[in-house]
Design a protein around this motif. Structure first.
Motif, PDB file in Angstrom:
ATOM      1  N   ASP A  25       0.838  -1.202   0.000  1.00 36.52           N
ATOM      2  CA  ASP A  25       0.000   0.000   0.000  1.00 36.52           C
ATOM      3  C   ASP A  25       0.873   1.251   0.000  1.00 36.52           C
ATOM      4  OD1 ASP A  25      -1.892   1.944   2.120  1.00 36.52           O
ATOM      5  OD2 ASP A  25      -2.674   1.269   0.180  1.00 36.52           O
ATOM      6  N   MET A  26       1.928   1.212   0.835  1.00 36.38           N
ATOM      7  CA  MET A  26       2.855   2.358   0.864  1.00 36.38           C
ATOM      8  C   MET A  26       3.503   2.556  -0.502  1.00 36.38           C
ATOM      9  SD  MET A  26       4.631   1.841   4.615  1.00 36.38           S
ATOM     10  CE  MET A  26       5.948   2.985   4.288  1.00 36.38           C
ATOM     11  N   CYS A  31       4.048   5.501  -5.408  1.00 32.25           N
ATOM     12  CA  CYS A  31       3.979   5.557  -6.878  1.00 32.25           C
ATOM     13  C   CYS A  31       2.935   6.570  -7.330  1.00 32.25           C
ATOM     14  CB  CYS A  31       3.678   4.183  -7.460  1.00 32.25           C
ATOM     15  SG  CYS A  31       5.075   3.050  -7.347  1.00 32.25           S
ATOM     16  N   ASP A  32       1.757   6.581  -6.664  1.00 33.59           N
ATOM     17  CA  ASP A  32       0.728   7.583  -6.985  1.00 33.59           C
ATOM     18  C   ASP A  32       1.258   8.995  -6.728  1.00 33.59           C
ATOM     19  OD1 ASP A  32      -2.154   5.653  -5.785  1.00 33.59           O
ATOM     20  OD2 ASP A  32      -1.045   5.593  -7.692  1.00 33.59           O
ATOM     21  N   THR A  33       1.927   9.167  -5.584  1.00 35.00           N
ATOM     22  CA  THR A  33       2.494  10.478  -5.244  1.00 35.00           C
ATOM     23  C   THR A  33       3.553  10.885  -6.264  1.00 35.00           C
ATOM     24  OG1 THR A  33       2.074  10.082  -2.905  1.00 35.00           O
ATOM     25  CG2 THR A  33       3.688  11.773  -3.442  1.00 35.00           C
ATOM     26  N   GLU A  34       4.377   9.915  -6.674  1.00 31.56           N
ATOM     27  CA  GLU A  34       5.398  10.203  -7.687  1.00 31.56           C
ATOM     28  C   GLU A  34       4.749  10.613  -9.010  1.00 31.56           C
ATOM     29  OE1 GLU A  34       9.418   8.042  -9.351  1.00 31.56           O
ATOM     30  OE2 GLU A  34       7.610   6.820  -9.056  1.00 31.56           O
ATOM     31  N   ASN A  35       3.698   9.888  -9.401  1.00 28.65           N
ATOM     32  CA  ASN A  35       2.993  10.243 -10.634  1.00 28.65           C
ATOM     33  C   ASN A  35       2.381  11.634 -10.549  1.00 28.65           C
ATOM     34  OD1 ASN A  35       3.646   7.828 -11.890  1.00 28.65           O
ATOM     35  ND2 ASN A  35       1.761   6.811 -11.222  1.00 28.65           N
ATOM     36  N   ASN A  42       5.602  18.638 -14.438  1.00 31.01           N
ATOM     37  CA  ASN A  42       5.424  18.923 -15.862  1.00 31.01           C
ATOM     38  C   ASN A  42       4.534  20.138 -16.078  1.00 31.01           C
ATOM     39  OD1 ASN A  42       7.064  16.771 -16.541  1.00 31.01           O
ATOM     40  ND2 ASN A  42       5.363  15.363 -16.861  1.00 31.01           N
ATOM     41  N   ARG A  43       3.466  20.229 -15.282  1.00 31.52           N
ATOM     42  CA  ARG A  43       2.592  21.403 -15.394  1.00 31.52           C
ATOM     43  C   ARG A  43       3.339  22.669 -15.026  1.00 31.52           C
ATOM     44  NH1 ARG A  43      -2.855  19.001 -12.643  1.00 31.52           N
ATOM     45  NH2 ARG A  43      -3.302  17.478 -14.262  1.00 31.52           N
ATOM     46  N   TYR A  44       4.079  22.616 -13.917  1.00 32.34           N
ATOM     47  CA  TYR A  44       4.870  23.789 -13.530  1.00 32.34           C
ATOM     48  C   TYR A  44       5.917  24.095 -14.585  1.00 32.34           C
ATOM     49  CZ  TYR A  44       2.810  24.121  -8.864  1.00 32.34           C
ATOM     50  OH  TYR A  44       1.951  24.298  -7.815  1.00 32.34           O
ATOM     51  N   GLY A  45       6.505  23.042 -15.128  1.00 29.38           N
ATOM     52  CA  GLY A  45       7.463  23.252 -16.212  1.00 29.38           C
ATOM     53  C   GLY A  45       6.809  23.933 -17.393  1.00 29.38           C
ATOM     54  N   ASP A  46       5.600  23.456 -17.743  1.00 33.57           N
ATOM     55  CA  ASP A  46       4.859  24.092 -18.836  1.00 33.57           C
ATOM     56  C   ASP A  46       4.508  25.530 -18.483  1.00 33.57           C
ATOM     57  OD1 ASP A  46       4.983  21.729 -20.241  1.00 33.57           O
ATOM     58  OD2 ASP A  46       2.925  21.114 -19.762  1.00 33.57           O
ATOM     59  N   ILE A  47       4.072  25.731 -17.235  1.00 35.70           N
ATOM     60  CA  ILE A  47       3.728  27.090 -16.802  1.00 35.70           C
ATOM     61  C   ILE A  47       4.956  27.989 -16.855  1.00 35.70           C
ATOM     62  CG2 ILE A  47       3.046  28.477 -14.797  1.00 35.70           C
ATOM     63  CD1 ILE A  47       1.142  26.124 -14.068  1.00 35.70           C
TER      64      ILE A  47
END
Length: 114
Positions: A25-26, A31-35, A42-47
């Motif tokens: 679970d951890m 993995c979810d947190t990493e994604n 990526n969004r901040y990079g795009d911004i």
């Protein structure tokens, strides 16, 4: 190990299986947190890239576009001044020519009776 040291491991196995599920679970959460982090990065990079381009456009492209427009306006204003100057000179020359022709005509009519 001797037989006497052996004991039921059912509780140990159950605890280990629970720990395994917690670790899985951890790992899933990590993995979810990493994604999510990668998406946000990526969004901040795009911004940041968009902001950089916007700032570039605002500073450089805006000034470049403004300069092109100002240059075009200056050329057009110069052309208009030249055309106006040409027309004014032509008009002035024509007025002088008309004045000469009128004087000649007056002289002619004044002396026509001769």
């Amino acid at each position: 190990m001797e037989e006497s040291d052996m004991a039921c491991r059912c509780d140990d196995i159950a605890a280990a299986e629970h720990d395994r599920e917690v670790l899985r679970d951890m790992l899933d959460r990590i993995c979810d947190t990493e994604n999510r982090y990668n998406e946000i990065r990526n969004r901040y990079g795009d911004i940041i890239n968009t902001m950089g381009m916007a700032i570039f456009l605002l500073e450089d492209e805006y000034n470049s576009a403004k300069q092109r427009i100002e240059n075009t306006v200056a050329v057009q204003e110069d052309d208009i001044r030249k055309y106006k100057g040409h027309v004014n000179n032509s008009l002035s020359n024509l007025e002088n020519k008309i004045s000469r022709m009128e004087r000649e005509d007056e002289w002619f009519h004044a002396h026509d009776d001769d």
